[in-house]
Design an enzyme around this catalytic site. Structure first.
Site, PDB file in Angstrom:
ATOM      1  N   LYS A 194      12.868  -2.882 -13.792  1.00 39.55           N
ATOM      2  CA  LYS A 194      12.874  -4.113 -14.483  1.00 39.55           C
ATOM      3  C   LYS A 194      13.609  -5.182 -15.223  1.00 39.55           C
ATOM      4  CE  LYS A 194       8.634  -4.375 -14.178  1.00 39.55           C
ATOM      5  NZ  LYS A 194       8.024  -4.975 -13.492  1.00 39.55           N
TER       6      LYS A 194
ATOM      7  N   LEU B  19       0.909  -0.913  -0.271  1.00 44.11           N
ATOM      8  CA  LEU B  19       0.547  -0.084  -0.009  1.00 44.11           C
ATOM      9  C   LEU B  19       0.542   1.021   0.232  1.00 44.11           C
ATOM     10  CD1 LEU B  19      -2.819  -0.714   2.780  1.00 44.11           C
ATOM     11  CD2 LEU B  19      -2.567  -1.172  -0.461  1.00 44.11           C
TER      12      LEU B  19
ATOM     13  N   ARG C 205       3.274   5.364 -27.784  1.00 43.65           N
ATOM     14  CA  ARG C 205       2.999   4.681 -27.021  1.00 43.65           C
ATOM     15  C   ARG C 205       1.980   3.657 -28.106  1.00 43.65           C
ATOM     16  NH1 ARG C 205       7.090   6.466 -25.929  1.00 43.65           N
ATOM     17  NH2 ARG C 205       7.909   6.771 -23.524  1.00 43.65           N
TER      18      ARG C 205
ATOM     19  N   THR D  22       7.381  -5.362 -18.756  1.00 52.81           N
ATOM     20  CA  THR D  22       6.880  -4.555 -19.448  1.00 52.81           C
ATOM     21  C   THR D  22       7.951  -4.440 -20.747  1.00 52.81           C
ATOM     22  OG1 THR D  22       7.525  -2.007 -19.789  1.00 52.81           O
ATOM     23  CG2 THR D  22       8.516  -2.407 -18.063  1.00 52.81           C
ATOM     24  N   ASP D  23       7.367  -3.642 -21.884  1.00 55.95           N
ATOM     25  CA  ASP D  23       8.741  -3.608 -22.698  1.00 55.95           C
ATOM     26  C   ASP D  23       9.347  -2.081 -22.375  1.00 55.95           C
ATOM     27  OD1 ASP D  23       6.459  -0.573 -22.646  1.00 55.95           O
ATOM     28  OD2 ASP D  23       5.639  -1.164 -24.712  1.00 55.95           O
ATOM     29  N   GLU D  24       9.146  -1.341 -21.920  1.00 52.94           N
ATOM     30  CA  GLU D  24      10.379  -0.686 -21.977  1.00 52.94           C
ATOM     31  C   GLU D  24      11.735  -0.885 -21.975  1.00 52.94           C
ATOM     32  OE1 GLU D  24       9.475   2.976 -19.357  1.00 52.94           O
ATOM     33  OE2 GLU D  24       7.237   2.605 -19.771  1.00 52.94           O
TER      34      GLU D  24
ATOM     35  N   TYR E  81      13.318   3.797 -13.645  1.00 54.72           N
ATOM     36  CA  TYR E  81      12.709   2.266 -14.050  1.00 54.72           C
ATOM     37  C   TYR E  81      12.419   1.252 -14.172  1.00 54.72           C
ATOM     38  CZ  TYR E  81       7.989   0.541 -15.551  1.00 54.72           C
ATOM     39  OH  TYR E  81       6.782  -0.268 -15.622  1.00 54.72           O
TER      40      TYR E  81
ATOM     41  N   ASN F 215       1.339  11.035 -27.947  1.00 47.68           N
ATOM     42  CA  ASN F 215       0.900  11.742 -26.624  1.00 47.68           C
ATOM     43  C   ASN F 215      -0.099  13.141 -27.187  1.00 47.68           C
ATOM     44  OD1 ASN F 215       2.663   9.857 -25.471  1.00 47.68           O
ATOM     45  ND2 ASN F 215       3.679  11.092 -24.792  1.00 47.68           N
TER      46      ASN F 215
HETATM   47  P1  NAD Z   1       0.695   0.933  -9.819  1.00 51.78           P
HETATM   48  O1  NAD Z   1       1.692   1.366  -9.245  1.00 51.78           O
HETATM   49  O2  NAD Z   1      -0.583   1.503 -10.056  1.00 51.78           O
HETATM   50  O3  NAD Z   1       0.818  -0.597  -8.284  1.00 51.78           O
HETATM   51  C1  NAD Z   1       1.750  -0.866  -7.769  1.00 51.78           C
HETATM   52  C2  NAD Z   1       1.076  -1.849  -6.573  1.00 51.78           C
HETATM   53  O4  NAD Z   1       2.409  -2.020  -6.003  1.00 51.78           O
HETATM   54  C3  NAD Z   1       0.559  -0.716  -6.187  1.00 51.78           C
HETATM   55  O5  NAD Z   1      -0.798  -1.582  -4.925  1.00 51.78           O
HETATM   56  C4  NAD Z   1       1.392  -0.806  -4.730  1.00 51.78           C
HETATM   57  O6  NAD Z   1       0.928  -0.359  -3.594  1.00 51.78           O
HETATM   58  C5  NAD Z   1       2.768  -2.416  -5.237  1.00 51.78           C
HETATM   59  N1  NAD Z   1       4.097  -2.140  -3.915  1.00 51.78           N
HETATM   60  C6  NAD Z   1       4.613  -1.449  -4.717  1.00 51.78           C
HETATM   61  N2  NAD Z   1       5.721  -1.922  -4.139  1.00 51.78           N
HETATM   62  C7  NAD Z   1       5.464  -2.453  -3.077  1.00 51.78           C
HETATM   63  C8  NAD Z   1       6.851  -3.326  -2.663  1.00 51.78           C
HETATM   64  N3  NAD Z   1       7.626  -3.619  -2.288  1.00 51.78           N
HETATM   65  N4  NAD Z   1       5.689  -5.037  -1.362  1.00 51.78           N
HETATM   66  C9  NAD Z   1       4.720  -4.934  -1.821  1.00 51.78           C
HETATM   67  N5  NAD Z   1       3.435  -3.996  -3.106  1.00 51.78           N
HETATM   68  C10 NAD Z   1       4.736  -2.780  -3.375  1.00 51.78           C
HETATM   69  O7  NAD Z   1       1.796  -0.102 -11.054  1.00 51.78           O
HETATM   70  P2  NAD Z   1       0.848  -0.347 -12.210  1.00 51.78           P
HETATM   71  O8  NAD Z   1       0.724  -0.570 -13.859  1.00 51.78           O
HETATM   72  O9  NAD Z   1      -0.630  -1.338 -11.359  1.00 51.78           O
HETATM   73  O10 NAD Z   1       1.467  -2.184 -13.163  1.00 51.78           O
HETATM   74  C11 NAD Z   1       2.179  -3.361 -11.774  1.00 51.78           C
HETATM   75  C12 NAD Z   1       2.734  -3.844 -13.087  1.00 51.78           C
HETATM   76  O11 NAD Z   1       2.715  -3.702 -14.603  1.00 51.78           O
HETATM   77  C13 NAD Z   1       4.799  -3.394 -12.425  1.00 51.78           C
HETATM   78  O12 NAD Z   1       5.351  -4.687 -12.478  1.00 51.78           O
HETATM   79  C14 NAD Z   1       4.593  -2.990 -13.867  1.00 51.78           C
HETATM   80  O13 NAD Z   1       6.052  -2.534 -14.267  1.00 51.78           O
HETATM   81  C15 NAD Z   1       4.341  -3.682 -14.999  1.00 51.78           C
HETATM   82  N6  NAD Z   1       3.851  -3.131 -15.866  1.00 51.78           N
HETATM   83  C16 NAD Z   1       2.550  -1.779 -16.181  1.00 51.78           C
HETATM   84  C17 NAD Z   1       1.982  -1.294 -17.256  1.00 51.78           C
HETATM   85  C18 NAD Z   1       1.382  -0.193 -17.181  1.00 51.78           C
HETATM   86  O14 NAD Z   1       0.664   0.311 -18.095  1.00 51.78           O
HETATM   87  N7  NAD Z   1       0.916   0.296 -15.885  1.00 51.78           N
HETATM   88  C19 NAD Z   1       2.948  -2.073 -18.868  1.00 51.78           C
HETATM   89  C20 NAD Z   1       3.265  -3.015 -18.868  1.00 51.78           C
HETATM   90  C21 NAD Z   1       4.164  -3.419 -17.338  1.00 51.78           C
HETATM   91  O1  DAU Z   2       5.205   1.011 -21.691  1.00 53.51           O
HETATM   92  C1  DAU Z   2       4.712  -0.208 -20.695  1.00 53.51           C
HETATM   93  C2  DAU Z   2       5.340   1.710 -19.231  1.00 53.51           C
HETATM   94  O2  DAU Z   2       3.541   2.081 -20.100  1.00 53.51           O
HETATM   95  C3  DAU Z   2       5.040   0.852 -18.311  1.00 53.51           C
HETATM   96  O3  DAU Z   2       5.911   0.153 -17.991  1.00 53.51           O
HETATM   97  C4  DAU Z   2       5.380   1.617 -17.104  1.00 53.51           C
HETATM   98  O4  DAU Z   2       4.992   1.612 -15.595  1.00 53.51           O
HETATM   99  C5  DAU Z   2       3.737   3.021 -17.196  1.00 53.51           C
HETATM  100  O5  DAU Z   2       3.946   4.199 -16.609  1.00 53.51           O
HETATM  101  C6  DAU Z   2       3.820   3.271 -18.860  1.00 53.51           C
HETATM  102  O6  DAU Z   2       5.332   4.195 -19.021  1.00 53.51           O
HETATM  103  P1  DAU Z   2       5.018   5.743 -19.542  1.00 53.51           P
HETATM  104  O7  DAU Z   2       6.060   6.345 -19.474  1.00 53.51           O
HETATM  105  O8  DAU Z   2       5.098   5.806 -21.099  1.00 53.51           O
HETATM  106  O9  DAU Z   2       3.869   6.140 -19.569  1.00 53.51           O
HETATM  107  P2  DAU Z   2       3.425   7.159 -18.812  1.00 53.51           P
HETATM  108  O10 DAU Z   2       1.874   7.396 -18.541  1.00 53.51           O
HETATM  109  O11 DAU Z   2       3.811   7.748 -17.524  1.00 53.51           O
HETATM  110  O12 DAU Z   2       3.572   8.507 -19.421  1.00 53.51           O
HETATM  111  C7  DAU Z   2       3.434   7.970 -21.497  1.00 53.51           C
HETATM  112  C8  DAU Z   2       3.887   9.295 -22.295  1.00 53.51           C
HETATM  113  O13 DAU Z   2       3.244  10.345 -21.890  1.00 53.51           O
HETATM  114  C9  DAU Z   2       5.081   9.673 -22.211  1.00 53.51           C
HETATM  115  O14 DAU Z   2       6.223   9.616 -24.045  1.00 53.51           O
HETATM  116  C10 DAU Z   2       5.084  10.183 -21.736  1.00 53.51           C
HETATM  117  C11 DAU Z   2       4.080  12.291 -21.843  1.00 53.51           C
HETATM  118  N1  DAU Z   2       3.577  12.753 -20.986  1.00 53.51           N
HETATM  119  C12 DAU Z   2       3.375  12.214 -19.553  1.00 53.51           C
HETATM  120  C13 DAU Z   2       2.840  12.839 -17.881  1.00 53.51           C
HETATM  121  C14 DAU Z   2       2.355  12.223 -17.502  1.00 53.51           C
HETATM  122  C15 DAU Z   2       3.142  13.806 -21.317  1.00 53.51           C
HETATM  123  O15 DAU Z   2       3.545  14.237 -22.088  1.00 53.51           O
HETATM  124  N2  DAU Z   2       2.443  14.361 -20.010  1.00 53.51           N
HETATM  125  C16 DAU Z   2       2.700  13.636 -18.337  1.00 53.51           C
HETATM  126  O16 DAU Z   2       2.222  14.893 -18.176  1.00 53.51           O
END
Ligand code: NAD
Ligand code: DAU
Length: 337
Positions: free
Chosen positions: A155, A36, A215, A126-128, A151, A250
């Site tokens: 990963k 949390l 993206r 993640t694809d990143e 980040y 974006n």
């Molecule tokens: P999020 O930040 O919304 O959620 C992360 C969760 O992990 C939170 O509930 C947080 O409390 C918990 N957490 C963080 N550190 C912890 C720890 N040390 N121990 C236990 N719990 C912990 O993230 P999300 O966007 O739901 O991403 C989830 C997973 O998917 C991540 O591994 C992220 O790298 C991966 N991912 C995200 C995206 C995306 O677009 N959001 C895309 C590809 C992969």
């Molecule tokens: O590709 C998967 C990843 O996508 C995940 O692994 C990450 O957890 C997730 O956060 C996401 O990463 P990005 O950096 O691509 O997502 P974000 O939403 O932060 O940004 C998306 C795009 O928008 C990026 O090119 C940055 C841009 N951006 C983002 C924010 C927050 C802006 O232009 N303005 C903003 O305020």
């Protein structure tokens, strides 16, 4: 009954996954271990909190004693590791917690999984980790790992650690690498919810750089479905890319959301670029489609509308979030606009 340890299940993707699985299946018991952090929110799990196939434990994946205790107590056979610090901008402000949770935390889970003989360990990646693409081409599972942000490097380190447990110990590890998710319960720091909420609050829309970074967007339930399939049928030691072939610049997303909410483009403000900003991500998901029969169910045009509608209708959910520490984070990153 399958006993699964789901970590990070109170975050965006993890909570959607738990809601999805428990609504669909009754042969799975889920232990949700979540620290949390600012991103974890038990409100996301309200509809299943009393489900008899579910229990929540507040705790850190870095805590080896707790993890061992949970493996023993619940006879854990499967792990799905969503827990992570997930936001690139925060990793630029400070990276230590990213290494703690994403690298060391994953290592603790892998060690426990090895000792307790897990049947499968799914590392949500993640694809990143593939770095950045030019105008052409797609990421395949064969691409080199060249992460650019603190980040994504954390990963990537976790991925390599997980694969090493397969190669060295024969541990049944699988890895998923998904593109950018959108949908309900996404924390407002991410592009799509940030833009929706700022528009609803008549605040400026901070677009990084020239706004032309690309993206590849996927609706969160399509990601959840893919994770379920890989956990069931994914070949151990394998990586599976997940993406819905929905590339967007974006600025196109921002204008689309403005249009949906009936506001004009004067709210857009081009701001200083994110340091090290990856230019383009785009996923080739042939492998998961071909081997496991996965296809995305949601079309972007409809799912983005449903997502915008969800934020409009669930103001209580995000008002509480943006009124707390989020204000400080926002002022630090964007100034007081
Ligand atoms: P999020 O930040 O919304 O959620 C992360 C969760 O992990 C939170 O509930 C947080 O409390 C918990 N957490 C963080 N550190 C912890 C720890 N040390 N121990 C236990 N719990 C912990 O993230 P999300 O966007 O739901 O991403 C989830 C997973 O998917 C991540 O591994 C992220 O790298 C991966 N991912 C995200 C995206 C995306 O677009 N959001 C895309 C590809 C992969
Ligand atoms: O590709 C998967 C990843 O996508 C995940 O692994 C990450 O957890 C997730 O956060 C996401 O990463 P990005 O950096 O691509 O997502 P974000 O939403 O932060 O940004 C998306 C795009 O928008 C990026 O090119 C940055 C841009 N951006 C983002 C924010 C927050 C802006 O232009 N303005 C903003 O305020």
């Amino acid at each position: 009954m399958k006993n699964i340890l789901v970590t990070g299940g109170a975050g965006f993707i993890g909570s959607n996954y738990i809601n999805y699985i428990l609504n669909k299946r009754d042969d799975i018991f889920i232990v949700n271990l979540d620290k949390l952090t600012y991103a974890g929110n038990l409100e996301n799990l309200k509809s299943i909190e009393n489900n008899r196939n579910y229990t929540f434990v507040k705790g850190d994946i870095v805590n080896g004693e707790l993890v061992d205790y949970l493996f023993r107590k619940y006879n854990i056979e499967y792990v799905v590791n969503f827990a992570a610090e997930s936001h690139v901008d925060r990793s630029i402000l400070g990276s230590e917690v990213f290494y703690q949770s994403n690298v060391i935390g994953t290592n603790v889970l892998l060690e426990a999984g090895k000792r307790f003989g897990v049947k499968k360990f799914l590392q949500v990646s993640t694809d990143e980790v593939y770095g950045s693409l030019g105008p052409e081409g797609l990421f395949t599972e064969e691409n080199q790992i060249v992460p650019n942000s603190p980040y994504s490097s954390s990963k990537a380190a976790a991925d390599l650690m997980a694969l090493s447990f397969y190669h060295t110990h024969g541990m049944p590890v699988v890895i998923t690498r998904c593109s950018n998710n959108y949908g309900p319960y996404q924390f407002p720091e991410k592009l799509i919810p940030l833009m929706i909420i700022n528009i609803l609050n008549d605040k400026k829309l901070p677009v990084y750089g020239d706004g032309l970074n690309v993206r590849d967007w996927i609706y969160v339930l399509d990601h959840n479905k893919a994770v379920d399939l890989v956990l069931e049928n994914g070949k151990i030691g394998n990586v599976y890319n997940i993406g819905a072939s929905q590339e967007m610049k974006n600025i196109e997303i921002v204008k689309l959301i403005l249009n949906m909410l009936g506001k004009d483009e004067s709210l857009i403000e081009y701001v200083k670029d994110r340091p090290g900003h990856d230019r383009r991500y785009a996923i080739d998901s042939f492998k998961i489609q071909n081997e496991l029969g996965w296809t995305p169910d949601y079309k972007f045009e409809q799912a983005i509308q449903d997502t915008v509608k969800w934020y409009v209708e669930n103001k209580n959910w995000w008002v509480r979030i943006i009124s707390g520490d989020y204000q400080k984070y926002y002022a630090n990153l964007y100034g007081n606009k």
